[in-house]
Design a protein around this motif. Structure first.
Motif, PDB file in Angstrom:
ATOM      1  N   ASP A 162       1.813   2.469  14.088  1.00 43.91           N
ATOM      2  CA  ASP A 162       1.445   2.324  12.985  1.00 43.91           C
ATOM      3  C   ASP A 162       0.156   1.797  12.764  1.00 43.91           C
ATOM      4  O   ASP A 162       0.119   0.383  12.656  1.00 43.91           O
ATOM      5  N   PHE A 163      -0.860   2.518  12.570  1.00 43.68           N
ATOM      6  CA  PHE A 163      -2.240   1.736  13.086  1.00 43.68           C
ATOM      7  C   PHE A 163      -2.663   0.994  11.706  1.00 43.68           C
ATOM      8  O   PHE A 163      -3.520   0.079  11.677  1.00 43.68           O
ATOM      9  N   GLU A 164      -2.092   1.507  10.482  1.00 46.19           N
ATOM     10  CA  GLU A 164      -2.154   0.661   8.949  1.00 46.19           C
ATOM     11  C   GLU A 164      -1.370  -0.769   9.450  1.00 46.19           C
ATOM     12  O   GLU A 164      -2.305  -1.925   9.147  1.00 46.19           O
ATOM     13  N   LYS A 165      -0.576  -0.953  10.009  1.00 47.21           N
ATOM     14  CA  LYS A 165       0.167  -2.325  10.422  1.00 47.21           C
ATOM     15  C   LYS A 165      -0.669  -2.927  11.339  1.00 47.21           C
ATOM     16  O   LYS A 165      -0.886  -4.253  11.054  1.00 47.21           O
ATOM     17  N   MET A 166      -1.338  -2.405  12.221  1.00 47.38           N
ATOM     18  CA  MET A 166      -2.108  -2.642  12.992  1.00 47.38           C
ATOM     19  C   MET A 166      -3.425  -3.491  12.437  1.00 47.38           C
ATOM     20  O   MET A 166      -4.055  -4.667  13.019  1.00 47.38           O
ATOM     21  N   LYS A 167      -3.918  -2.950  11.669  1.00 42.27           N
ATOM     22  CA  LYS A 167      -4.905  -3.300  10.938  1.00 42.27           C
ATOM     23  C   LYS A 167      -4.954  -4.727  10.593  1.00 42.27           C
ATOM     24  O   LYS A 167      -5.666  -5.851  10.786  1.00 42.27           O
TER      25      LYS A 167
END
Ligand code: SF4
Length: 429
Positions: free
Chosen positions: A200-205
């Protein structure tokens, strides 16, 4: 309950580290006056708090993902997982356990691993061989050193932990950054395949944004260290290295640096030195001792020697752009990783590091350098003599070389290290 404990026990060294830090936290709060050694007090509290959450997640059964210290830990926040830094855990245990972790270096030695390898990897390898780690996956880069590249296959072939490697190029240019950006992204996708999760790259952001703020604060602290006397305590370097590696991307890491900045600003304005009087300003281009961090306090209080920074505290990169597309974000992540402490120095010719050391010596009014040369660290082997000559020729300042091992007190004892520094300090005053 037993089942939950079993799940937590997939990373026993993390549990031991949490327990030892919690005990230390109680001791600090019960014994040391409130305003004394704030870096230690605040750092121990923050790392304990973040580790506690990791252990809770382990108890819930989330996958345990080991990562090499040269992978910024916040990258793994794209998963619901328990990220554990192998090297950070081993060295922090070396410092918090009364008898250190030499037992695990010996376990690896008896297994056949060469004695002259880096204890950063040898510690967690020995702990794994002893059954203390059960990783669901491990993520590592092909950097910063031969020790890393030659040691990590152990986890795959001896322990059967799925090992995902991000191939880091040697050159630092646009094509390299693009290539490594792809490597990071693909590696995370591969980790996801192993643990059955979509990254989940949005969470990583969000966690990357925390570290962007951390980076900015660390830079502000770095600037303040130019002041005479230095407004930080020596132990700040060792604690900062630990939070930076072990709990990056967490709110605790951000609040550690926010509190440290306030304290540093206060001391800067009052011209306060942690040890009382600053007599010598030293730069440690490699590492401080992890088998006994009390050296930091001894230097401050007994010798009046400031350690302005070590390798974990003078490397900075640009903030990662999280407001554009994913490609831009991964490009910046690649750049950040390739500028990481030890990676930056080890994957380049030495000219840039020599120039950086000369520049820092001038900017920070250093009186001397102390180079702690670890027996395991081969790629730094030829550097000290070059640095010593450059410092003498360009600035006329001396460098003390101490051969030691960061985590193994049997190579060079604390007493020998102190004696060498004491004699060296006499030549400076
Ligand atoms: S200390 Fe040297 S050998 Fe050890 S991980 Fe760092 S670069 Fe590699």
């Amino acid at each position: 309950m037993a089942k939950n404990l079993g799940l937590e026990n997939r990373s026993i060294p993390t549990r031991i580290l949490f327990e030892s830090l919690s005990t230390l936290d109680q001791l600090i709060k019960g014994i040391i006056p409130e305003k004394e050694i704030p870096a230690l007090r605040i750092g121990v509290e923050k790392v304990s708090s973040a580790l506690k959450r990791k252990l809770e997640k382990a108890r819930e059964g989330l996958p345990i993902i080991g990562y090499h210290f040269a992978i910024p830990g916040e990258y793994l926040s794209c998963f619901d997982c328990v990220p554990i830094c192998l090297e950070g855990t081993g060295y922090y245990l070396a410092t918090t356990l009364l008898n250190g972790v030499e037992k695990y270096y010996d376990i690896m030695g008896n297994w056949g691993h060469p004695f002259h390898t880096c204890t950063a990897q040898k510690g967690p390898m020995g702990m794994s061989l002893d059954g203390l780690f059960q990783f669901d996956a491990i993520l590592a880069p092909t950097a910063p050193c031969d020790n890393t590249c030659a040691s990590y296959p152990f986890f795959k072939y001896q322990k059967n932990f799925p090992l995902i490697i991000a191939d880091m190029p040697f050159r630092k240019n646009e094509n390299s950054y693009k290539y490594f950006a792809e490597q990071i992204k693909n590696s995370l996708i591969q980790v996801g395949n192993v643990i059955g999760q979509e990254p989940d790259f949005e969470k990583m952001k969000k966690h990357i944004e925390i570290e962007n703020q951390v980076q900015q604060i660390r830079l502000e602290i770095f600037e303040l260290i130019k002041a005479i006397p230095s407004p930080i305590s020596n132990i700040y370097n060792a604690i900062s290295a630990g939070t930076f590696i072990l709990i990056s991307g967490t709110p605790e890491n951000l609040s550690f640096y926010k509190e440290m900045l306030e304290i540093t600003k206060y001391r800067y304005e009052k011209k306060q030195h942690h040890g009382g009087e600053e007599k010598i300003r030293s730069i440690w281009p490699y590492m401080v001792t992890y088998f006994d961090m009390s050296l930091c306090e001894w230097l401050d209080r007994e010798l009046g020697m400031s350690v302005l920074f070590d390798i974990f505290n003078y490397n900075f990169s640009k903030p990662i752009n999280t407001n554009s597309d994913l490609d831009t974000m991964f490009y910046d992540m690649a750049k950040k990783t390739m500028e990481w402490p030890m990676v930056k120095q080890s994957t380049d010719f030495y000219y840039s590091t020599l120039e950086e050391c000369i520049r820092m010596a001038k900017d920070f009014s250093a009186d001397c350098f102390i180079f702690t040369q670890s027996i395991g660290c081969k790629q730094f082997g030829s550097f000290p003599q070059l640095l010593r000559e450059a410092l003498k020729d360009e600035l006329g300042i001396p460098m003390l070389l101490i051969e030691f091992d960061v985590g193994d007190k049997r190579f060079t004892s604390l007493k020998v290290i102190k004696d060498k520094i004491k004699m060296f300090a006499q030549t400076l005053m």
